[in-house]
Design a protein around this motif. Structure first.
Motif, PDB file in Angstrom:
ATOM      1  N   LYS A  85       0.779  -1.241   0.000  1.00  0.00           N
ATOM      2  CA  LYS A  85       0.000   0.000   0.000  1.00  0.00           C
ATOM      3  C   LYS A  85       0.809   1.289   0.000  1.00  0.00           C
ATOM      4  O   LYS A  85       0.219   2.350  -0.194  1.00  0.00           O
ATOM      5  N   VAL A  86       2.102   1.264   0.238  1.00  0.00           N
ATOM      6  CA  VAL A  86       2.855   2.506   0.433  1.00  0.00           C
ATOM      7  C   VAL A  86       3.855   2.732  -0.702  1.00  0.00           C
ATOM      8  O   VAL A  86       4.634   1.843  -1.037  1.00  0.00           O
ATOM      9  N   TYR A  88       6.702   5.818  -1.801  1.00  0.00           N
ATOM     10  CA  TYR A  88       7.373   6.967  -1.199  1.00  0.00           C
ATOM     11  C   TYR A  88       8.530   7.452  -2.053  1.00  0.00           C
ATOM     12  O   TYR A  88       8.993   6.753  -2.962  1.00  0.00           O
ATOM     13  N   THR A 129       6.364   9.870   2.173  1.00  0.00           N
ATOM     14  CA  THR A 129       5.227   9.117   1.642  1.00  0.00           C
ATOM     15  C   THR A 129       4.434   9.960   0.650  1.00  0.00           C
ATOM     16  O   THR A 129       4.120  11.119   0.916  1.00  0.00           O
ATOM     17  N   PHE A 132      -0.437   5.996   0.535  1.00  0.00           N
ATOM     18  CA  PHE A 132      -0.460   4.914   1.531  1.00  0.00           C
ATOM     19  C   PHE A 132      -1.877   4.540   1.873  1.00  0.00           C
ATOM     20  O   PHE A 132      -2.703   4.402   0.977  1.00  0.00           O
ATOM     21  N   ARG A 133      -2.199   4.352   3.057  1.00  0.00           N
ATOM     22  CA  ARG A 133      -3.435   3.859   3.651  1.00  0.00           C
ATOM     23  C   ARG A 133      -4.604   3.611   2.694  1.00  0.00           C
ATOM     24  O   ARG A 133      -5.174   2.537   2.675  1.00  0.00           O
TER      25      ARG A 133
END
Length: 189
Positions: A85-86, A88, A129, A132-133
């Motif tokens: 999910k991330v 960066y 980041t 994400f989430r």
């Protein structure tokens, strides 16, 4: 009253603007906008709760840590990911960043009893980041296929640390803590 805070390093405004463009791209193309809720940053201490009556101790602690640390350079280079999910922007390894982060975490643990500086006891991996989430797994695959080989390079001086506070919707700068400026050598003629 109690607030939610975290401690971070912010790139200069021009670099933050470039990163925010990337975050907006993730929001538009991959339906991931959660990263837009905070300014582009490198986390030094994960979010923690602090009562208003104990804020003076926190501010004093950060004042002492930053008063003992000179400005230092940060370099950003390319993109990285923590699947699934991330995504960066990668921060290059730096002894100055590593030791400053250690000093900050140690001071907050010993002086303030804030023990949640490590997220799930993972090692420190400095990054900024961009998604994400709320990045769904299928969108992660598409986004990572696009961004994995993209270039992003920036080098800048970190001259302060910020304490961010959550306002119920977004993270805002609560207070800045300047680092020591290197002394300029003067010549006597």
């Amino acid at each position: 009253m109690e607030g939610l805070y975290f401690v971070a390093l912010l790139p200069p405004e021009k670099v933050r603007e470039e990163i925010n463009l990337i975050k907006r791209d993730f929001h538009r193309k991959y339906a991931s906008g959660h990263a837009l809720r905070s300014p582009p940053h490198i986390t030094l201490h994960m979010p923690f709760k602090r009562k208003d009556t104990k804020m003076a101790e926190l501010i004093d602690c950060l004042d002492r840590v930053t008063a003992e640390t000179s400005t230092f350079e940060i370099a950003l280079n390319g993109f990285g990911a923590f699947p699934p999910k991330v995504i960066y922007i990668d921060v290059m390894k730096s002894d100055d960043l590593w030791s400053f982060r250690q000093k900050t975490v140690h001071a907050m643990r010993t002086q303030l009893s804030l023990l949640n500086a490590d997220y799930k006891n993972l090692p420190f991996k400095p990054h900024i980041t961009v998604a994400f989430r709320d990045l769904r797994k299928n969108m992660f695959v598409k986004a990572w296929d696009h961004y994995r080989d993209q270039l992003f390079d920036a080098t800048f001086t970190i001259d302060d640390v910020v304490l961010l506070k959550h306002n119920g919707l977004n993270w805002e700068i609560y207070q800045r803590f300047p680092l020591l400026r290197p002394r300029k050598h003067s010549r006597i003629c």
